[in-house]
Design an enzyme around this catalytic site. Structure first.
Site, short mmCIF file in Angstrom:
data_model
loop_
_atom_site.label_atom_id
_atom_site.label_comp_id
_atom_site.label_asym_id
_atom_site.label_seq_id
_atom_site.Cartn_x
_atom_site.Cartn_y
_atom_site.Cartn_z
N HIS A 173 0.83 -1.21 0.00
CA HIS A 173 0.00 0.00 0.00
C HIS A 173 0.86 1.25 0.00
O HIS A 173 1.93 1.30 0.62
CB HIS A 173 -0.95 0.02 1.21
CG HIS A 173 -0.26 0.01 2.55
ND1 HIS A 173 0.06 1.17 3.22
CD2 HIS A 173 0.14 -1.00 3.34
CE1 HIS A 173 0.63 0.86 4.38
NE2 HIS A 173 0.69 -0.46 4.48
N ASP A 178 -0.57 4.29 0.88
CA ASP A 178 -1.09 5.25 1.85
C ASP A 178 -0.40 5.08 3.20
O ASP A 178 0.10 4.01 3.54
CB ASP A 178 -2.61 5.11 2.00
CG ASP A 178 -3.06 3.72 2.43
OD1 ASP A 178 -2.48 2.73 1.95
OD2 ASP A 178 -4.02 3.62 3.23
N ASP A 217 6.51 1.77 7.11
CA ASP A 217 5.17 1.26 6.78
C ASP A 217 4.56 2.08 5.65
O ASP A 217 3.80 2.99 5.89
CB ASP A 217 4.29 1.33 8.02
CG ASP A 217 2.97 0.61 7.87
OD1 ASP A 217 2.80 -0.13 6.88
OD2 ASP A 217 2.11 0.77 8.75
N GLU A 235 -5.08 0.78 2.57
CA GLU A 235 -4.81 -0.22 3.60
C GLU A 235 -4.93 0.37 4.99
O GLU A 235 -5.39 -0.29 5.92
CB GLU A 235 -3.41 -0.80 3.39
CG GLU A 235 -3.16 -2.13 4.12
CD GLU A 235 -2.71 -1.96 5.56
OE1 GLU A 235 -2.74 -2.96 6.30
OE2 GLU A 235 -2.31 -0.84 5.95
N GLU A 236 -4.53 1.63 5.14
CA GLU A 236 -4.57 2.28 6.46
C GLU A 236 -5.93 2.89 6.77
O GLU A 236 -6.13 3.39 7.87
CB GLU A 236 -3.50 3.37 6.53
CG GLU A 236 -2.07 2.90 6.30
CD GLU A 236 -1.54 2.03 7.44
OE1 GLU A 236 -2.32 1.65 8.32
OE2 GLU A 236 -0.33 1.75 7.43
N GLU A 274 4.46 -5.75 4.24
CA GLU A 274 4.27 -5.11 5.54
C GLU A 274 5.50 -5.30 6.43
O GLU A 274 6.19 -6.32 6.33
CB GLU A 274 3.05 -5.71 6.25
CG GLU A 274 1.72 -5.35 5.64
CD GLU A 274 1.32 -3.90 5.88
OE1 GLU A 274 2.01 -3.21 6.66
OE2 GLU A 274 0.32 -3.47 5.29
N HIS A 317 3.51 3.76 12.70
CA HIS A 317 2.37 4.56 13.18
C HIS A 317 2.77 5.52 14.31
O HIS A 317 1.90 6.18 14.87
CB HIS A 317 1.21 3.66 13.65
CG HIS A 317 0.54 2.92 12.54
ND1 HIS A 317 -0.78 2.53 12.61
CD2 HIS A 317 0.97 2.50 11.34
CE1 HIS A 317 -1.12 1.90 11.50
NE2 HIS A 317 -0.05 1.86 10.72
#
Length: 395
Positions: free
Chosen positions: A83, A85, A116, A150-151, A179, A365
């Site tokens: 991903h 995003d 990520d 995805e997020e 990931e 994150h």
């Protein structure tokens, strides 16, 4: 016995920035906060087309996705998935540098998406470019399934693309999701599955009143407390050989008017069950609702399924990935199903073997998200080795 591990590749060979690091930095400058893509996929597809890939953009709602593939002969299909995003930055004042201006400090690359998973995306692209240049007539097909959702809600991203591919009988044999799976050092862990995620939005109904006259009211906080104690202390199961036990966690709890002398008339709570294959959805619902009723809680409960458990039996793909890692680090990875959900949950139901391999996940994150610079090129070599192990022609 000599247990020394081979040195990890340097991010700067001959004093020059590696192609993978350069692409990582380029992708990180793009403020692709979910579901925005901000041109990341255009950068990727331009390079894939140059390597001989057919690219199919698949936009659903506001979400950018693409499916790309190279190779036309019958044979196994290997897919990279990931991903573009990223999550929001959080408090900017807590970042040591602009989260969308890649910064290098003490051997680390800082910025949102560093781990990520823009380093993973870059490694996928450069490893594929290198492999295709070395093996232009490779067996089978190489594919990419990339999303910008995805997020976020994960509705119009990989889920929709996987459904579309399945509807037209598009086949994938092996899928590597980029990931960040590593725990302490690059390649120490790969994911061969994930627990399911089942959430509830609970409303407990009471009767508002004055705190001095509790007999004229019904406090929903008090009514829920014994049931909540049982739910949080319950041993749901022991897990399985490859799965951690099921867990129950409250994520939000709200009640009250703000006044200290008013018994609230309602309580709202959000909770999540991360569940192993030892459980069923119906069994979880019946247990939670049964405990609430046993304690006399008057409630309304809405359920949401984020993803069912998936598991890839160790075999061809995990062996190829393990060997690819060992060739770079000298060690074999641990196989795990821990952590949160991933888009692998949408791909596995197509009958696909799914493994996740990426950089260390300690900072994902968080503010000051980062990746070790040498790990970026190490991941490139691992991905190249996976392709070589699975798709190079044997003499």
């Amino acid at each position: 016995m000599d247990n020394a591990q081979p040195p990890l590749p340097s991010a700067y060979s001959d004093g020059e920035m590696s192609a993978t690091l350069e692409l990582t930095r380029d992708l990180m400058t793009r403020r692709s906060v979910t579901p925005a893509d901000e041109g990341c996929q255009e950068v990727m597809t331009r390079r894939l087309r140059a390597a001989g890939f057919e690219v199919e953009p698949l936009r659903y709602g506001s979400v950018e996705n693409f499916w790309a593939h190279r190779g036309h002969e019958p044979g196994p299909v290997f897919c990279f998935a990931g991903h573009t995003d990223v999550v929001p930055t959080g408090p900017l004042e807590e970042w040591r540098s602009d989260p969308f201006v890649p910064a290098e400090r003490d051997g680390m690359l800082y910025g949102r998406g560093a781990a990520d998973m823009k380093s993973g995306l870059a490694a996928m692209i450069t490893a594929t470019e290198e492999f295709v240049a070395a093996h232009p007539a490779h067996r089978g097909r190489i594919a990419f399934l990339i999303t910008s959702d995805e997020e976020g809600p994960s509705v119009d991203g990989t889920k929709r693309v996987a459904e579309a591919l399945a509807a037209r009988a598009e086949r994938i044999d092996w899928c590597l999701v980029g990931e960040p799976s590593s725990e302490v050092s690059i390649g120490d862990t790969i994911k061969i599955g994930r627990r399911g995620s089942f959430s509830g939005r609970l409303t407990v109904h009471g009767v508002q009143g004055h705190v001095a006259y509790p007999h004229l009211a019904e406090n929903p906080v008090h009514k829920l407390a014994p049931a909540l104690a049982e739910l949080t202390s319950r041993v749901w199961d022991q897990g399985t050989e490859h799965f951690e036990p099921t867990s129950f966690q409250v994520s939000n709890l709200n009640a009250g008017t703000g006044a200290p002398n008013v018994i609230p008339g309602e309580l709202k709570a959000r909770f999540n069950l991360r569940y192993s294959p030892a459980q069923s959805l119906e069994g979880l619902k019946e247990t939670v609702e049964g405990i609430l009723r046993k304690h006399g809680v008057r409630f309304t409960l809405e359920w949401y399924l984020s993803g069912e458990p998936f598991y890839t039996t160790p075999g061809t793909l995990s062996e190829a990935v393990g060997a690819a890692i060992e060739a770079v680090t000298g060690g074999r990875p641990k196989m795990s199903t821990g952590g949160g959900t991933s888009d692998g949950r949408f791909i596995a139901p197509m009958g696909v073997q799914v493994v996740e391999l990426g950089v260390v996940n300690a900072s994902i994150h968080k503010v000051n998200e980062c990746v070790r610079i040498t790990d970026i090129d190490a991941l490139h070599r691992m991905y190249f080795n996976v392709l070589k192990n699975l798709l190079s022609r044997k003499s």
